[in-house]
Scaffold this motif. Structure first.
Motif, mmCIF file in Angstrom:
data_model
loop_
_atom_site.group_PDB
_atom_site.id
_atom_site.type_symbol
_atom_site.label_atom_id
_atom_site.label_comp_id
_atom_site.label_asym_id
_atom_site.label_seq_id
_atom_site.Cartn_x
_atom_site.Cartn_y
_atom_site.Cartn_z
ATOM 1 N N ALA A 134 0.848 -1.199 0.000
ATOM 2 C CA ALA A 134 0.000 0.000 0.000
ATOM 3 C C ALA A 134 0.883 1.249 0.000
ATOM 4 O O ALA A 134 0.650 2.199 -0.751
ATOM 5 N N MET A 194 -3.913 6.770 2.802
ATOM 6 C CA MET A 194 -3.455 5.910 1.723
ATOM 7 C C MET A 194 -4.576 5.146 1.106
ATOM 8 O O MET A 194 -4.388 4.010 0.698
ATOM 9 N N TRP A 240 2.503 1.548 -3.541
ATOM 10 C CA TRP A 240 1.585 2.075 -4.562
ATOM 11 C C TRP A 240 1.359 3.552 -4.343
ATOM 12 O O TRP A 240 1.311 4.339 -5.272
ATOM 13 N N GLU A 241 1.153 3.920 -3.094
ATOM 14 C CA GLU A 241 0.830 5.313 -2.779
ATOM 15 C C GLU A 241 1.982 6.245 -3.145
ATOM 16 O O GLU A 241 1.773 7.407 -3.450
ATOM 17 N N GLY A 293 -3.717 3.603 -2.230
ATOM 18 C CA GLY A 293 -2.708 2.556 -2.126
ATOM 19 C C GLY A 293 -3.341 1.265 -1.640
ATOM 20 O O GLY A 293 -3.074 0.183 -2.167
#
Ligand SMILES: Nc1nc2c(ncn2[C@@H]2O[C@H](COP(=O)(O)OP(=O)(O)O)[C@@H](O)[C@H]2O)c(=O)[nH]1
Ligand SMILES: [Mg+2]
Ligand SMILES: [Zn+2]
Length: 372
Positions: A151, A281, A154-155, A284
Motif C-alpha cells: 500500500a 493511503m 503504490w501510494e 494505495g
C-alpha cells in the motif's frame, strides 16, 4: 558506502539524470543526487564525486516550516558552489515519487501537493522491492506486512515488486509459499531470490534496467543488505551477523543509503521498518486489494459491507475458497486504519484552519478597526 567511491566522479546519467530533470535545474546551480542524509547535511553524488554538503539557509527555513521539504535519500538537489570551493545544497528539484511517513502528501506532477507534516523516507524511486524472508520455521510469510508495504509502495507512485528472500531456506515449501505471497499481491511481480547462491538476483537486476532507482523495504533481517551487496557485486553494505548466543541478528543498517550499481541502476538500502503507519493511503490500499474491489463490483448492493448482505460476491468467493478470508480481514483492517488516519489529518487541518480564523477574528476585534 565503500570508500572507493569517494574519489570517483559520477556520470550524471548513471545516477538517473535526464532531460526533464535538467529542465528544472535553476540556472547557475549544479545537479547532485542525495545518497544519504545526516542531521543538517547530506552526502551527494555528482560530477564532482561524492561530497558532503550543508543546507543553505533557504533549505533550512523551508524544512523548519514543513519537514517534507527536508532533503532525503534519492532527492535531486541543486548545489551552489561557494567562493572557497565548497558546495551548499541550495534547492531540491520537484520529486517524481515520494514515500511519506506520518504525513499527507500525494505526489503530483509539480511534486508534493497539499498540506503535510510528514517525513519523506525516500524520493524519486521507480521500483519498490518488498523483501519478505522465506523462513524455515513457519511455512507462511507475514502477508499482512507485505500488504501494508505494498500500500505504501503504490501510494508513493513507484512500482512494487515482492521478493521472497532467502529462498534457499524453504526447500520444497517454496512453491506453496510463492502462491501464498502472490495471493496477497495481485498485479504485482513476485520473485524468489537467494542472495547467497545468486539465484534470482539477475531477475531483480532486470527491474533496474534503464537506470532505474529501487528501494528495498522489509523487516530487519529480511536480507535486504545482503541483496544489495549481491546486486552491487561487492560488499557495499554491512550485513547482520547472527549472534551465536541466541541465533538472532543485530541491526546493522542504520541509514538509508543510495548505492549506484556497476551494472547500471541504483538501489536504496533501508534499516528494517518496525511498523509503518498508513497515512491517507486510501488509493494505495485499493490497489493492494484490487481482487476484492473487483469482486465487490458484483455485489448486489452498491454499498455492500461484505458482512452478511445477501448477494455479496466477496462472501461468496470466500465460501467457494477462491478468496482467503484473511484477505478480507486484512482489507478491513487497513481500510479502517487509512480512514482513521485520514480523519485525524482532517481534524488537524480543521484545527489549523480554526486557529487561522481565530487570529483573523482577533485582528478584527482590535480597537481602531472599522467594524460593520
Ligand atoms: N540462507 C540465507 N541467508 C541469507 C540470505 N540473505 C541474507 N541472509 C542472512 O540473513 C541475515 C540478515 O541479512 P541482512 O542482509 O543483514 O538483513 P537486513 O537486516 O534486511 O539488511 C544475515 O545473517 C545474512 O547472512 C539468503 O539468501 N539465504
Ligand atoms: Mg541491512
Ligand atoms: Zn459484498
Amino acid at each position: 558506502m565503500s570508500s572507493s567511491n569517494f574519489s570517483t566522479s559520477f556520470e550524471l546519467s548513471s545516477l538517473g539524470w535526464n532531460d526533464s530533470l535538467a529542465a528544472e535545474l535553476p540556472a547557475g546551480l549544479l545537479p547532485a543526487r542525495v545518497a544519504r542524509v545526516d542531521r543538517g547535511a547530506a552526502e551527494v553524488l555528482c560530477a564532482d564525486g561524492h561530497l558532503q554538503v550543508h543546507y543553505s539557509a533557504h533549505v533550512r527555513r523551508a524544512a523548519a516550516a514543513d519537514p517534507v521539504a527536508l532533503p532525503c535519500v534519492g532527492d535531486w538537489a541543486a548545489l551552489r558552489r561557494l567562493p572557497e570551493g565548497r558546495f551548499e545544497l541550495e534547492a531540491l528539484l520537484p520529486r517524481r515519487t515520494a514515500f511519506v511517513r506520518g504525513g499527507v502528501g500525494r505526489v503530483s506532477r509539480g511534486g508534493l501537493s497539499g498540506d503535510s507534516q510528514g517525513q519523506v523516507l525516500a524520493a524519486n524511486v521507480d521500483v519498490v522491492f518488498v523483501a519478505e524472508p522465506a523462513l524455515h520455521s513457519t511455512d507462511t510469510a507475514d502477508l499482512g506486512r507485505i500488504e501494508r508495504l505494498l500500500a505504501l509502495a503504490w501510494e508513493s507512485g513507484a512500482l512494487p515488486v515482492v521478493l521472497v528472500t532467502k529462498s534457499d531456506l524453504v526447500g520444497d515449501g517454496l512453491d506453496f509459499l510463492m502462491r501464498e505471497v502472490a495471493s496477497a499481491a495481485p498485479g504485482v511481480d513476485v520473485h524468489a531470490v537467494c542472495s547467497v547462491s545468486g539465484e534470482g538476483v539477475d531477475i531483480v537486476r532486470g527491474h533496474l534496467e534503464g537506470t532505474r532507482t529501487a528501494v528495498v523495504l522489509g523487516a530487519s533481517g529480511a536480507g535486504k543488505s545482503t541483496l544489495v551487496n549481491a546486486l552491487a557485486g561487492e560488499q557495499v553494505m554491512e550485513t547482520q551477523q547472527v549472534r551465536a548466543s541466541d541465533g538472532r541478528g543485530r541491526h546493522t543498517t542504520v541509514h538509508r543509503e543510495l548505492i549506484p550499481l556497476r551494472d547500471g541502476g541504483l538501489v536504496i538500502d533501508t534499516p528494517g521498518i518496525r511498523r509503518i503507519g498508513l497515512y491517507d493511503m486510501g488509493e494505495g490500499v485499493d490497489m493492494v486489494f484490487s481482487d476484492i474491489e473487483e469482486l465487490a463490483e458484483r455485489c448486489r448492493f452498491a454499498d455492500c459491507g461484505h458482512d452478511s448482505e445477501p448477494g455479496c460476491a466477496v462472501i461468496a468467493a470466500i465460501e467457494d475458497g477462491s478468496l482467503p478470508e484473511r484477505r478480507l480481514e486484512s482489507w478491513n483492517k487497513l481500510q479502517r486504519e487509512a480512514a482513521w488516519m485520514a480523519s485525524r489529518s482532517d481534524a488537524r487541518l480543521r484545527k489549523e484552519l480554526q486557529n487561522k480564523w481565530k487570529i483573523i477574528h482577533k485582528e478584527m476585534r482590535k480597537p481602531g478597526r472599522n467594524r460593520p
